[in-house]
Design a protein around this motif. Structure first.
Motif, PDB file in Angstrom:
ATOM      1  N   ASP A 193     -15.682  81.735  35.301  1.00 46.89           N
ATOM      2  CA  ASP A 193     -16.088  81.990  36.314  1.00 46.89           C
ATOM      3  C   ASP A 193     -15.196  81.576  37.780  1.00 46.89           C
ATOM      4  OD1 ASP A 193     -17.285  83.996  35.384  1.00 46.89           O
ATOM      5  OD2 ASP A 193     -19.702  83.168  35.812  1.00 46.89           O
ATOM      6  N   ALA A 194     -15.163  80.870  37.696  1.00 47.27           N
ATOM      7  CA  ALA A 194     -14.258  80.004  38.749  1.00 47.27           C
ATOM      8  C   ALA A 194     -12.544  80.008  38.693  1.00 47.27           C
ATOM      9  CB  ALA A 194     -14.350  78.852  39.254  1.00 47.27           C
ATOM     10  N   ALA A 251     -11.793  83.743  38.299  1.00 43.41           N
ATOM     11  CA  ALA A 251     -11.508  84.633  39.964  1.00 43.41           C
ATOM     12  C   ALA A 251     -10.017  83.451  41.521  1.00 43.41           C
ATOM     13  CB  ALA A 251     -12.905  83.402  41.567  1.00 43.41           C
ATOM     14  N   MET A 252      -9.780  82.726  40.428  1.00 41.94           N
ATOM     15  CA  MET A 252      -8.673  81.803  40.822  1.00 41.94           C
ATOM     16  C   MET A 252      -6.960  82.709  40.539  1.00 41.94           C
ATOM     17  SD  MET A 252      -8.289  78.015  41.065  1.00 41.94           S
ATOM     18  CE  MET A 252      -8.641  77.568  38.910  1.00 41.94           C
ATOM     19  N   LYS A 268      -7.560  86.068  40.329  1.00 46.37           N
ATOM     20  CA  LYS A 268      -7.129  87.159  40.875  1.00 46.37           C
ATOM     21  C   LYS A 268      -6.341  87.502  41.771  1.00 46.37           C
ATOM     22  CE  LYS A 268     -12.189  88.939  39.435  1.00 46.37           C
ATOM     23  NZ  LYS A 268     -13.611  89.068  39.866  1.00 46.37           N
TER      24      LYS A 268
END
Length: 103
Positions: free
Chosen positions: A77-78, A81-82, A84
């Motif tokens: 997930d992290a 997020a990066m 994106k």
């Protein structure tokens, strides 16, 4: 901490030196924002060839890779997020995120 590969697909080549400078500035800003999470900034890729038991296809593959980067993140997930924030997204490209598995 787990490592992830960002495989870039698509995007556009800058049409002028000035546009190229703007594109590079966006990428450098994005990398700077990720700080030490960037393990290997990688770079753009040229035309690929696909090697299989039946030979070599010189057609760029089914979904040509236009570049890659390796990052560290606590979890998928992290890493997503990066990804994106990647500048290639504004140029019509995409980012494939895959965990590098420990063997």
């Amino acid at each position: 901490m787990p490592k992830y590969v960002f495989a870039y697909h698509g995007g556009k080549k800058p049409e002028s030196p000035e546009q190229g400078e703007k594109v590079m500035a966006a990428w450098n800003d994005w990398y700077g924002g990720m700080g030490n999470a960037v393990v290997d900034g990688g770079g753009p890729c040229g035309m690929s060839q696909t090697v299989s038991n039946s030979g070599v296809a010189q057609n760029g593959g089914a979904n040509p890779v236009s570049g890659l980067t390796q990052v560290e993140a606590p979890d998928m997930d992290a890493a997503v997020a990066m990804a994106k924030g990647c500048p290639i997204l504004s140029d019509g490209g995409s980012v494939e995120v895959a965990e590098v598995l420990q063997m």
